[in-house]
Design a protein around this motif. Structure first.
Motif, short mmCIF file in Angstrom:
data_model
loop_
_atom_site.label_atom_id
_atom_site.label_comp_id
_atom_site.label_asym_id
_atom_site.label_seq_id
_atom_site.Cartn_x
_atom_site.Cartn_y
_atom_site.Cartn_z
N ALA A 37 0.89 -1.30 -0.02
CA ALA A 37 0.02 0.04 0.08
C ALA A 37 1.03 1.20 0.11
O ALA A 37 2.16 1.25 0.42
CB ALA A 37 -1.04 0.01 0.98
N THR A 38 0.38 2.41 -0.34
CA THR A 38 1.02 3.74 -0.44
C THR A 38 1.41 4.32 0.82
O THR A 38 0.81 5.07 1.39
CB THR A 38 0.24 4.59 -1.28
OG1 THR A 38 -1.01 4.61 -0.67
CG2 THR A 38 -0.17 4.32 -2.57
N SER A 81 -1.90 -2.40 -9.37
CA SER A 81 -2.34 -1.50 -8.26
C SER A 81 -3.39 -1.93 -7.30
O SER A 81 -3.25 -1.59 -6.07
CB SER A 81 -2.75 -0.25 -9.09
OG SER A 81 -1.77 0.33 -10.15
N ARG A 98 -5.18 5.15 -2.12
CA ARG A 98 -4.24 5.25 -3.05
C ARG A 98 -4.07 6.74 -3.66
O ARG A 98 -2.72 7.21 -3.78
CB ARG A 98 -4.48 4.34 -4.27
CG ARG A 98 -3.47 3.95 -5.22
CD ARG A 98 -3.50 2.70 -6.01
NE ARG A 98 -2.14 2.67 -6.61
CZ ARG A 98 -1.33 1.90 -5.96
NH1 ARG A 98 -1.47 1.39 -4.85
NH2 ARG A 98 -0.08 1.82 -6.81
N GLU A 144 -2.90 -2.38 -3.11
CA GLU A 144 -3.43 -1.38 -2.20
C GLU A 144 -4.61 -2.07 -1.23
O GLU A 144 -4.76 -1.74 -0.02
CB GLU A 144 -4.29 -0.24 -3.12
CG GLU A 144 -4.54 0.78 -2.23
CD GLU A 144 -3.31 1.62 -1.82
OE1 GLU A 144 -2.47 2.01 -2.50
OE2 GLU A 144 -3.40 1.98 -0.53
#
Ligand code: PFF
Length: 456
Positions: A2-3, A415, A73, A419
Motif C-alpha cells: 500500500a502507498t 495497483s 491510493r 492497495e
C-alpha cells in the motif's frame, strides 16, 4: 504494498479503529433510522428489504471497498484523487468529473439532510419536556403535523444543525470527526436494543417481523427496486466520494475488506433494528406504514409516552439520532471542503462556512415543501422528495457505477491488488464483483426503471 509514502495533507486517522468509527459514523445516520423504515413502509415491506439486503451485499460492499481503496491510493479529495489516479493509470482526464458529481451530490443531500436532522433536534426538547407522556397516536400525529407546517420553527432547527456541522468540519479530521463517533455508536446501539425490547411488548412484534421479512414480490415494482438500490448507496455513504475521502486518511496496511465488512455489517444491523422497533408500534396503534417521511416522528413518541422512563429514553434516543446525523452530515461536505483547501488554498474554516451557508439556503426550499410549497409538484413529487429521489436514486448509483468501472477496469490489477492488502482469494472475488456483477446490476436496474428495456 500500500502507498506508505503518501499521506494526505489533511491528516490521517490515528489507527484502524478510528477509520472504522468514522466511516461507520458516516454510514449510520438518518438513512438507517429515519429513511429505511419509512421507505420500507412505502414499498410494502419484505420484498423491498430483501432487495435492499442483496444490494448491500453485491453492490454496496464491493463499492465500499473500491472507494476506500481509491481514496487511500489517491490521498486527496475525490476530485483530485480521481484526476491523479486516472493520470497514473493511463485513464482519461474526464474521470475527475466523477469527483465533481460526488461533490454536487453531497452538497444537495446535505441541504435536506440538515432539515430532517433539525426535526430530530427539535424532538430532543419535546421528548425531554415530557410532551408525549400518555398521548395517543392521533395527538402525536398532530404534534408532528403542526411542527412541520411551521417553516419558521423548522428553519431555526435546520440552522442550528447546519452550524453544528460547519463547526465540526472546520475543526478537521482528528479533532472534529474522529472524537465525535467514539462513544456515540455504542450508545445508539444500546438505546435501539431498548426500543426493540419495548416493541416486543406491544403484542404486535410478529406483525412487524412479518411485514419486514415476509417477501411478496407481487408488491415490488421496478421503481421500488431502484429505491432499494439507491438506499443501499445512501445508507453506506457511497457513490459520492465520502468514503473515498475517509479512505484517504487511512493508514497503510489496514485490510480494506475487513474494515468494509464491519462497516456494512454495523450499518445494516442498525437499520434492521430501527425497523424492528418501529413497525410493531405502527401496527399496535393502527397506523399506516406508508405514511412517509414523518414515520419515526409519529411512531416512536407513542412508545416514549407509554413506557417507563420514556422521558429519559426518548430524550436519549433523539440526542443519539442527532449525533448519528451529525457524524454523517460532516462526511457530506468533507470532500468539497478538502478540495477547496487543496486547490484554492482556503482555510478549512472558510471552506466549511461557505459550503454550509449555501447548502443551508437550498435547505429552505425543502422546508417549504412541507408547508407553503406542498402543492408544487415536479413529476408528482414535492421539492424535498424530488431532491431526495434524484440524489439517492440517480446520482449516487450513477457515481457508484462509475467508481466500480474505474476501480475494476481503469486501475491496473497490480495497483488495486497492492492497495487492498487482502490476500488472493478475497481480491479475486472483489474484482469479479466490481467488474461484472456491480455494473451489470446497476445498469439493469436503471434500464428497467426507465422503461428502456421494454423498448429495446
Ligand atoms: N449514510 C448516511 C445515512 O445513512 O444517513 C447519509 C449519507 C452520508 C449519504 C454521507 C452519503 C454520504 F456521502
Amino acid at each position: 504494498m500500500a502507498t506508505e509514502s503518501r499521506i494526505s495533507i489533511h491528516g490521517q486517522w490515528s489507527n484502524r479503529l478510528a477509520f472504522i468509527l468514522a466511516a461507520t459514523g458516516s454510514a449510520v445516520g438518518l438513512g438507517n433510522i429515519w429513511k429505511f423504515p419509512y421507505i420500507t413502509g412505502m414499498n410494502g415491506g419484505g420484498a423491498f428489504v430483501l432487495v435492499y439486503l442483496l444490494c448491500i451485499l453485491c453492490i454496496g460492499i464491493p463499492i465500499l471497498m473500491a472507494e476506500s481503496m481509491l481514496g487511500r491510493r489517491g490521498r486527496q479529495s475525490p476530485i483530485n484523487t480521481m484526476a491523479a489516479l486516472a493520470a497514473e493509470e493511463g485513464g482519461a482526464k474526464v474521470w475527475a468529473w466523477l469527483g465533481w458529481m460526488g461533490v454536487l451530490a453531497g452538497f444537495l443531500i446535505l441541504s435536506y439532510y440538515s432539515v430532517i436532522a433539525g426535526w430530530a433536534l427539535a424532538y430532543v426538547f419535546r421528548a425531554a419536556s415530557g410532551l408525549f407522556t400518555g398521548l395517543d397516536a392521533e395527538s402525536i400525529n398532530n404534534i408532528f403535523g403542526s411542527f412541520v407546517s411551521d417553516p419558521e420553527r423548522t428553519l431555526a432547527w435546520h440552522s442550528i444543525f447546519m452550524v453544528m456541522t460547519m463547526v465540526v468540519v472546520a475543526r478537521g479530521v482528528q479533532h472534529g470527526l474522529e472524537k465525535s463517533v467514539r462513544y456515540m455508536m455504542p450508545a445508539l446501539f444500546i438505546v435501539l436494543i431498548v426500543l426493540v425490547l419495548y416493541a416486543a411488548t406491544t403484542g404486535y412484534f410478529s406483525y412487524g417481523l412479518r411485514f419486514m421479512f415476509a417477501t411478496d414480490f407481487s408488491r415490488l415494482s421496478w421503481n421500488a427496486v431502484l429505491m432499494a438500490m439507491g438506499h443501499a448507496f445512501f445508507t453506506l455513504s457511497l457513490g459520492m466520494g465520502a468514503i473515498m475521502m475517509y479512505g484517504s486518511y487511512l493508514p497503510a496496511h489496514t485490510s480494506i475488506a475487513k474494515t468494509s465488512l464491519i462497516i456494512a455489517g454495523a450499518d445494516t444491523v442498525v437499520a434492521l433494528m430501527a425497523g424492528l422497533a418501529i413497525f410493531p408500534i405502527v401496527f399496535a396503534n393502527g397506523l399506516e406504514p406508508a405514511s412517509g417521511a414523518g414515520l419515526i416522528f409519529k411512531t416512536l413518541p407513542i412508545a416514549f409516552g407509554q413506557m417507563d422512563a420514556g422521558i429519559l429514553i426518548g430524550t436519549l434516543f433523539f440526542i443519539l439520532l442527532v449525533f448519528a446525523a451529525w457524524t454523517s452530515s460532516m462526511s457530506l461536505i468533507e470532500p468539497a471542503v478538502a478540495w477547496l483547501v487543496e486547490n484554492h488554498g482556503m482555510s478549512r474554516i472558510s471552506a466549511s462556512v461557505w459550503l454550509g451557508v449555501l447548502s443551508w439556503l437550498l435547505g429552505i426550499a425543502s422546508i417549504l415543501s412541507f408547508n407553503h410549497w406542498e402543492q408544487y409538484k415536479f413529476w408528482g413529487k414535492t421539492f424535498f422528495d424530488l431532491l431526495d429521489y434524484l440524489t439517492a436514486n440517480v446520482m449516487l448509483p450513477l457515481g457508484g457505477l462509475l467508481i466500480a468501472i474505474f476501480a475494476g477496469w481503469v486501475v491496473g490489477v497490480k495497483s488495486s491488488y497492492d492497495e487492498m492488502d487482502n490476500g488472493k482469494r478475497g481480491y479475486a472475488l472483489w474484482l469479479f464483483l466490481v467488474r461484472y456483477v456491480t455494473p451489470v446490476a446497476v445498469i439493469l436496474i436503471f434500464l428497467n426503471v426507465s422503461g428502456l428495456l421494454d423498448w429495446l
